[in-house]
Structure formats: C-alpha cells, structure tokens
Design an enzyme around this catalytic site. Structure first.
Site, short mmCIF file in Angstrom:
data_model
loop_
_atom_site.label_atom_id
_atom_site.label_comp_id
_atom_site.label_asym_id
_atom_site.label_seq_id
_atom_site.Cartn_x
_atom_site.Cartn_y
_atom_site.Cartn_z
N SER A 296 3.51 -15.02 5.76
CA SER A 296 3.45 -13.90 4.82
C SER A 296 2.13 -13.93 4.05
CB SER A 296 4.67 -13.93 3.90
OG SER A 296 4.81 -12.74 3.18
N HIS B 29 12.07 -10.85 7.50
CA HIS B 29 10.91 -11.54 6.95
C HIS B 29 11.25 -12.95 6.47
CE1 HIS B 29 6.71 -11.06 5.77
NE2 HIS B 29 6.97 -11.66 4.63
#
Length: 416
Positions: A183, A387
C-alpha cells in the site's frame, strides 16, 4: 454497548479529523485472551522475541530531524537452499498508511513474511515512517506542535527512505537490497526513486503489494465521502494540514481486541474495517483480527490521507497541492508537478487484486503503463481478495509470501 455502538465508536476514531488527546505511547502492553492467545500491543521487539527469532532495534535520524525506528531480524542461517552464502542478502519491508512493523508479524511464527525470509537466509529490516508509534520524535519539534505533523508520504519518500537505506547500507556493508512494500509502502518506494533516481542502484528488486499511486477510480468509501472536501484546497484542509490523524491509545486497543474475541460475532468486528477497505472481507483471516485491532492504526498525519484524496480529485499521481500561490513558490508552477515514474528503473514485481476497494484495476493498469521495468505481475486468484488481505488474508503465505521468496531466491541464485 451493542455491536453497532462499538462499530460507530471505531468508525469515529478512524476518521475523526480533529486535534486529539495525547496518545499514550507505551510499548509493553500485553494481555491474554480467554483462548490463551497472547495479543501484543505495539511492541515489535517483544513480539519477535516471543515468536522465537533474534531481533535488534536501531534508530536513524532524517535530514529534517525525525528519529525513526528500524527493527532487524538477522537470519539464523547462511544458506539459500543448498547454496552457502558469504553474505546475507538484505530485505527492507515497509508497511501501509498508519501502520508499523507489527503488521508484518501478525500471522505468527509460521506464516509471517519476515520470519519466512529470515528462515530462508535473509537479513530482514522492518521500517517505520515518521508519525507512527515507533517514530514520534523530532530534534526540533515535539509531537504536540503542528509543525511536527505537517508531512505527507512525500516527505517519507524523500527523507525517511534515504535515511533508512543509507543506515542499512552502512550497517550491513551490502551494496544492494530487496524491497517489499504494501500500500503506502509501495507509494513511498515509487516516489523515492522518481524524485531521487540515484537510489535505484541500491535495490535488486522491489515487490509492491497493492501500491497506491493513481486513485482516480477508487471505490474506497472514505475517498468518496471525504475526497471532495479534503482533496481540494479550502479552509478545512488548510487547518488539518498540521494535525495528527486519530490514533487510539493502548487501552482502547485492548478494549477493541477483547471485544472481537469475547462479546461479538466476527462479522460485527470486521465491520470496523469497512469504511477503509469496503464490504467484501470474505478472505480476511478472522483469527488474527484481535491482533490487527490491537496494532492498527498506530499514528500518522491527516496530510497523508489528504494527499491521496487530492489524487482522487485530480486523477493524477503528483506532489502535494498547496494552492496556486504556494505552488508557485515551491514548485515554480501553478499546479503540483507529477511524479516521473519512468525514472523508477528497479525491477518491479506487482501484486494486485480485482476486489481491491482502494486500487481499481484501471488505476493499476495506469501505473503499469508508466513503469519502465515491470518484471512480473501477479493477480491474486481469489475473487474477493481485498486490500487488507495482502497482510491478513487466508492462505496469504501460499498466494503471496512463497512467491516472493521464490523470486528473491531465483535472483540470488542467478546473480551471484
């Protein structure tokens, strides 16, 4: 307090953009669940020792005065398969937004990526960016001053990353290292090597797990809700530019973790993540959810999030927008300059997922078009991979970690 009330409290703690009471930074807080699982709150040293691995802690200072913590797990053998190593290859791992070293360790001694790397002969370094619980010191400012929090991931890229890389290079004597970022960890790697391309020479390969760059097509609820306000220059965004993002203290973390185990169904506990990652969390490993709640979020600036929101509004991957007047003074142009990703020459391996609420496939493909040296693309096979699953997903070792180690081992075998 009902599950709904708890979820709303957690939601408010996550997104409330107001000055906060001082966070209690105590890195020795531990409690035992009724299933006898030990949940360690923000103490990577204790966690790594608990899992049976050697560990070191190092401090490094950036050029703009922040003191950062690095955690090191030295490898316990000098072999890669049947090959005896003269030196131990180095790997630097960087976590995502508002996270720390601890998130890499949540899967336990058998399945956490740093431990797997150590067991395979790698010298593992876990980085911590400014503002998280391990890096809350500056030689000129204290963390009660707005000046301390006036940073985004741009400053992490051009100050934090060079300081950590230079320190690791000096400490190990290794000229080059592997990199793994998830990320925001991928964001800062790409910004570093586009802004300071001379740092490409320090990397053998870079594995980027769901790197956040272009976000114009994101489905993240937070971006859609707050992007129009905080992704533009206005009175509110200017005020919040020097504010700490809400970070729960150790007692709130204990409460949230214990309720995940003792008084709530897993679905209610998972719902606290929905504002950030979306609603499809079928692949999340619920057994480590108490640990996740105890170790995320752990500090950072509002400006980090606003920088991403600006990308959502502008549809570009570029430096922070301070408004036309200040842009002219800082950048000598009215709009912030774009990051030149064609300068990232390090071989890059990208992992992405079709159900990632943060990174839409269109945005991932736009990133790929700009990178000159994409060595490999891995699309996660599970349909509902999200995610958070890049760290806490079911079978994450099988889908991601083993592949990373295979790629690194292949490089070390064939580039000796």
């Amino acid at each position: 307090m009902s599950s709904l009330d708890i979820g709303m409290v957690s939601f408010s703690l996550l997104i409330l953009l107001l000055p906060l009471n001082r966070c209690i930074v105590d890195t020795s807080f531990v409690f035992h669940t009724k299933s006898n699982r030990e949940v360690i709150i923000t103490d990577a040293m204790k966690r790594i020792q608990h899992d049976g691995f050697p560990v070191e802690q190092h401090n490094v200072q950036t050029k703009d005065g922040y003191v950062l913590t690095l955690h090191r797990i030295p490898c316990r053998q000098r072999k890669l398969g049947d090959h005896v190593l003269q030196k131990r290859p180095v790997v630097l791992l960087m976590a995502g937004i508002y996270a720390s070293s601890d998130v890499w360790l949540l899967n336990g001694a058998e399945d956490s990526l740093p431990y797997l790397l150590s067991n395979n002969g790698y010298d593992v370094w876990l980085g911590n960016n400014r503002g998280n619980i391990y890096s809350r010191h500056n030689i000129w400012y204290n963390d009660t001053q707005p000046e301390f929090w006036n940073f985004s991931w741009h400053e992490m890229s051009i100050y934090d990353m060079p300081a950590m890389i230079d320190f690791i290079h000096a400490c190990t004597g290794e000229e080059r290292m592997h990199f793994i970022g998830i990320s925001q960890g991928g964001t800062i790697f790409l910004v570093l090597n586009s802004m300071l391309p001379q740092y490409n020479k320090y990397f053998k390969t870079a594995v980027l797990l769901a790197p956040v760059t272009y976000v114009g097509n994101t489905k993240a609820p937070l971006a859609k809700l707050f992007g129009p306000l905080l992704g533009t220059r206005n009175y509110v965004s200017k005020i919040l530019q020097g504010v700490e993002m809400v970070s729960t203290n150790k007692y709130v973390k204990k409460f949230l973790s214990m309720t995940c185990l003792k008084s709530e169904p897993p679905h209610a506990c998972v719902s606290r993540l929905w504002p950030a990652v979306g609603y499809n969390t079928q692949m999340l490993n619920l057994t480590i959810l108490p640990d996740l709640m105890a170790n995320f979020p752990v500090g950072g600036s509002v400006k980090q999030l606003m920088h991403y929101f600006q990308g959502y509004i502008s549809k570009n991957f570029r430096q922070y927008d301070y408004g036309r007047e200040i842009n002219w003074l800082r950048y000598h142009q009215l709009e912030p300059p774009a990051y030149h990703l064609e300068k990232v020459t390090t071989p890059v391996i990208l992992f992405f997922a079709q159900n990632d609420y943060i990174i839409a496939l269109e945005d991932m493909f736009q990133l790929i078009k700009h990178l000159p040296n994409v060595k490999m693309l891995y699309k996660l096979p599970p349909k509902y991979w999200n995610h958070f699953d890049f760290i806490c997903g079911l079978r994450v070792r099988e889908f991601i970690y083993n592949k990373i180690i295979d790629e690194f081992n292949f490089y070390e075998y064939h580039h000796r």
